[in-house]
Design a protein around this motif. Structure first.
Motif, PDB file in Angstrom:
ATOM      1  N   UNK A 199       5.100  -6.728  -9.471  1.00 55.39           N
ATOM      2  CA  UNK A 199       4.318  -6.083  -8.299  1.00 55.39           C
ATOM      3  C   UNK A 199       2.881  -6.534  -8.285  1.00 55.39           C
ATOM      4  N   UNK A 200       2.475  -7.126  -7.260  1.00 56.37           N
ATOM      5  CA  UNK A 200       0.918  -7.564  -7.343  1.00 56.37           C
ATOM      6  C   UNK A 200       0.163  -6.750  -6.521  1.00 56.37           C
ATOM      7  N   UNK A 201      -0.970  -6.348  -6.912  1.00 53.75           N
ATOM      8  CA  UNK A 201      -1.727  -5.556  -6.174  1.00 53.75           C
ATOM      9  C   UNK A 201      -3.069  -6.248  -5.937  1.00 53.75           C
ATOM     10  N   UNK A 202      -3.440  -6.618  -4.534  1.00 49.45           N
ATOM     11  CA  UNK A 202      -4.684  -7.234  -4.378  1.00 49.45           C
ATOM     12  C   UNK A 202      -5.764  -6.212  -3.673  1.00 49.45           C
ATOM     13  N   UNK A 203      -6.861  -6.124  -4.444  1.00 49.40           N
ATOM     14  CA  UNK A 203      -8.094  -5.516  -3.857  1.00 49.40           C
ATOM     15  C   UNK A 203      -8.979  -6.290  -3.173  1.00 49.40           C
ATOM     16  N   UNK A 204      -9.485  -5.499  -2.096  1.00 46.68           N
ATOM     17  CA  UNK A 204     -10.391  -6.374  -1.182  1.00 46.68           C
ATOM     18  C   UNK A 204     -10.945  -5.489  -0.047  1.00 46.68           C
ATOM     19  N   UNK A 205     -11.291  -6.202   1.038  1.00 42.09           N
ATOM     20  CA  UNK A 205     -11.714  -5.544   1.971  1.00 42.09           C
ATOM     21  C   UNK A 205     -10.579  -6.143   3.272  1.00 42.09           C
ATOM     22  N   UNK A 206     -10.253  -5.120   4.118  1.00 41.12           N
ATOM     23  CA  UNK A 206      -9.323  -5.589   4.925  1.00 41.12           C
ATOM     24  C   UNK A 206      -9.602  -5.832   6.271  1.00 41.12           C
ATOM     25  N   UNK A 207      -8.982  -6.493   7.379  1.00 39.61           N
ATOM     26  CA  UNK A 207      -9.387  -6.821   8.293  1.00 39.61           C
ATOM     27  C   UNK A 207      -9.986  -5.923   9.408  1.00 39.61           C
TER      28      UNK A 207
END
Lengths: 157, 157
Positions: B147-155
């Motif tokens: 499982x991959x979790x990508x953290x960042x800022x959403x649209x």
DNA sequence: TATTTAAATGCAACTCTGTTGCATTTGTAA
DNA sequence: TTACAAATGCAACAGAGTTGCATTTAAATA
């Protein structure tokens, strides 16, 4: 399973000192705290030592049980937050819902390291390989950090 | 961001029926429950409908707030567990420590799909790309699911 | 349609994680 | 040695998630 390589770099406003790069796996606990601008309390020294010796990621309950110092819950949690902000440790969230911590800071761009979660004993191990995105992000989504959780059965189970 | 493609396949002993393959995104809520051998209660029908319409992963608190049915905490949690076991939904754990759920079952071997966690609004989105291991596992570790979790800022942020 | 029963729900009490405000203590610099 | 900010302990709290048990309900059967 080898532990991850860590580089400093928190993102809070605690101290400028935290930007100083340290060698988490080789520097002494004393040195690490000093370089991060944190006071060398008995608890903190023991905590870092414990993380250095730990073979897998530690939850609050693991730490509470393992530490000689009879520390208050709030103090322990506060130190975990500070250590994380300062880049000494990083948190991992598995399916159990409790955060576990391991030595080293989280890499902050593009790719990240992976964690192995044992489905049997629920132990979390840090892997030293990294993973990268293999697909395109939808429009407007800006990825900053990638964390991979591998579920399976560990070598002890 | 598109939602993941789901295939049936829980791993509990609830019912043999759960092995039946369903098309989570096209079958009616009624059909889904029937095929999984679950009773069609008002709450469950509403729950599935809600998951179908949800644009991102739902925590207990989101559901409690969104549902018209004034359901008890234990009942809601129990249904989330059942739905997950049966492969209707899958749970995701981000840094907030609360489990969020989205439609579709977790793939069970080799590679898995990815989730995007917004650092700003803490919303979790399912991505439709998959990720694969890019490094070798240490001896004795048997991976089953990634499982991959990508953290960042959403649209939206 | 009425009856029956296992499954589902509601309720209450509980455990555990994690947080916050405030008083007290301690590390460290002056 | 003093002084002050940082660290700790304490108490109270919020929220997630669970469990046992009584009651209700979906749906199979008569």
């Amino acid at each position: 399973m080898l532990l991850p390589f860590g580089t400093g770099g928190g993102n809070s406003a605690i101290k400028m000192l935290e930007k100083i790069t340290v060698d988490i796996f080789n520097d002494s606990s004393q040195n690490l705290l000093e370089k991060k601008g944190l006071k060398k309390t008995k608890l903190r020294l023991e905590l870092i030592q414990h993380f250095k010796e730990a073979k897998h990621a530690q939850a609050y309950s693991d730490l509470k049980q393992a530490l000689v110092s009879d520390v208050d819950k709030s103090t322990l949690y506060r130190n975990l937050s500070i250590f994380e902000e300062v880049g000494l440790i990083h948190g991992i969230n598995d399916h159990t819902g409790v955060t576990k911590y391991a030595l080293g800071s989280e890499p902050s761009s593009g790719h990240g390291h992976a964690h192995f979660v044992c489905e049997c004993c629920e132990t979390v191990y840090c892997m030293n390989g990294t993973t990268e995105l293999q697909f395109e992000m939808p429009h407007g989504f800006k990825p900053k950090n990638v964390q991979t959780i591998i579920k399976g059965i560990c070598a002890n189970c």
